[in-house]
Design an enzyme around this catalytic site. Structure first.
Site, short mmCIF file in Angstrom:
data_model
loop_
_atom_site.label_atom_id
_atom_site.label_comp_id
_atom_site.label_asym_id
_atom_site.label_seq_id
_atom_site.Cartn_x
_atom_site.Cartn_y
_atom_site.Cartn_z
N LYS A 113 0.83 -1.21 0.00
CA LYS A 113 0.00 0.00 0.00
C LYS A 113 0.86 1.25 0.00
O LYS A 113 0.51 2.25 -0.62
CB LYS A 113 -0.96 0.01 1.19
CG LYS A 113 -2.12 -0.93 1.01
CD LYS A 113 -3.18 -0.73 2.08
CE LYS A 113 -4.33 -1.71 1.85
NZ LYS A 113 -5.25 -1.76 3.00
N LYS A 195 -6.18 -11.90 -7.66
CA LYS A 195 -7.44 -12.11 -6.95
C LYS A 195 -8.52 -11.13 -7.44
O LYS A 195 -8.20 -9.98 -7.77
CB LYS A 195 -7.15 -11.86 -5.46
CG LYS A 195 -8.26 -12.23 -4.52
CD LYS A 195 -7.82 -12.05 -3.08
CE LYS A 195 -8.60 -10.90 -2.47
NZ LYS A 195 -8.55 -10.83 -1.02
N LYS A 198 -12.54 -6.20 -4.68
CA LYS A 198 -13.71 -5.34 -4.63
C LYS A 198 -13.36 -3.89 -4.97
O LYS A 198 -14.23 -3.10 -5.29
CB LYS A 198 -14.42 -5.45 -3.28
CG LYS A 198 -13.64 -4.95 -2.08
CD LYS A 198 -14.46 -5.15 -0.80
CE LYS A 198 -13.58 -5.30 0.43
NZ LYS A 198 -12.67 -4.22 0.74
#
Ligand code: TRP
Length: 338
Positions: A113, A195, A198
């Site tokens: 991040k 993956k 969302k």
């Protein structure tokens, strides 16, 4: 025998996907009678990245209504907003004092991040795993279902809880991670080595739980497959493997059984079967969602009841922690100010 406690959360960013359902929410629902369950909507985690305040509450309500539409039962499971129970932050502060900077520096999600968020490397991104640890130990959770990407955060939680216990006695149970096997992992439709996320901004990568049937069919028809024409789960066939995994998970069969069934069939047939199965899965969820979501007062009242109940357990734990640390117990008698 007292039921064990299960707790899990998903940060309300982006849109809930088929991956969240098959990898997480479905497992919550399957375990909610066996365990005392807490499902906080972890909105405090979501603000580590900028959220639009004019749409944030609605997104949070969408998440909660979807949990219920997927079968989470608010009568037996405690569903609430993390921000409504102040003890999450209180305990996170204390646990920060028992967490080493070096431990947080080793968190791979934080390293990723910080690479991606160069413009806003806020301290919340760094201490995020401690807030997560607080979420878990506040309710003395025994079992924490999470995705593979959260394994390291769970390890940190176990270390911090164990350290605290070592200093102050057995305050917290040491939580176990429950990580579904990789078959339950749903991958991106256009890049099946990643993956399904969302927060992916490319709509074609993701099947959102609220996508309408025509979108679902179109996305699956156009998803990336692999060269050759064999329908098998194999490392060099991530696209076909992903479709087989999705179909096996949705229809509750094994990929081995599907491989047999599809011998001699083409990708087109597989894709249309996956689309049909996913649409059939989503239709009743979407119908229940529209009902639940249309009554915002009821949804907010359910969250208030959840916060009230969660708050009782949370208060008890914080008091126990304060006691362990030797703080002045807060008197229940209010007298004149000296
Ligand atoms: N960090 C988790 C994730 O990104 C979300 C989360 C926050 C969580 N608190 C939690 C998960 C407590 C399990 C238990 O997926």
């Amino acid at each position: 025998m007292k039921k064990q406690t299960l707790l899990s959360g998903i940060a309300p960013s982006g849109r809930l996907t088929l991956g969240n359902y098959l990898g997480a929410i479905r497992n919550w629902v399957a375990r909610q009678d066996q365990y005392k369950c807490f499902f906080p909507l972890v909105d405090l985690h979501a603000v580590t990245v900028r959220q639009d305040p004019t749409t944030f509450a609605d997104r949070c309500r969408d998440f909660v209504a979807l949990y219920l539409a997927c079968g989470v039962n608010p009568q037996t499971s405690v569903v609430f907003a993390q921000s409504h129970v102040a003890e999450h932050c209180e305990l996170a502060w204390i646990l920060q004092c028992y967490t080493q900077v070096g431990e947080l520096n080793r968190m791979t999600q934080y390293k990723d991040k910080s690479r991606r968020n160069k413009g806003d490397m806020n301290a919340g991104l760094f201490s995020y795993p401690v807030l997560m640890a607080a979420d878990i130990v506040l309710y003395k959770a025994d079992l924490v279902p999470v995705g593979e990407d959260q394994r390291q955060h769970l390890e940190l939680t176990r270390d911090v809880a164990g350290r605290f216990n070592g200093l102050f006695g057995d305050v917290f149970p040491i939580p176990e991670a429950y990580i579904p096997d990789s078959g339950a992992r749903v991958m991106s439709l256009q890049d099946p080595t990643k993956k399904m996320s969302k927060s992916d901004t490319v709509a074609a990568n993701v099947i959102a739980l609220l996508d309408d049937p025509t979108d679902v069919a179109r996305k699956i028809k156009r998803c990336v497959t692999d060269s050759g024409n064999e329908i098998v789960v194999r490392e060099d066939k991530p696209g076909v493997s992903n479709l087989l995994n999705i179909l096996a998970a949705v229809t509750e069969t094994t990929t081995a059984a599907l491989e047999n069934e599809y011998v001699g069939q083409g990708y087109g047939r597989l894709k249309s079967d996956v689309a049909d199965a996913v649409i059939a899965l989503l239709e009743p969820i979407q119908a229940r969602f529209s009902d639940l979501r249309s009554d915002e007062l009821a949804l907010d009242a359910m969250l208030a009841a959840g916060a009230l109940e969660a708050g009782k357990t949370a208060r008890r734990t914080v008091q126990e922690v304060h006691g362990a640390l030797g703080f002045i117990p807060k008197s229940s008698r209010v007298g004149p100010r000296a």
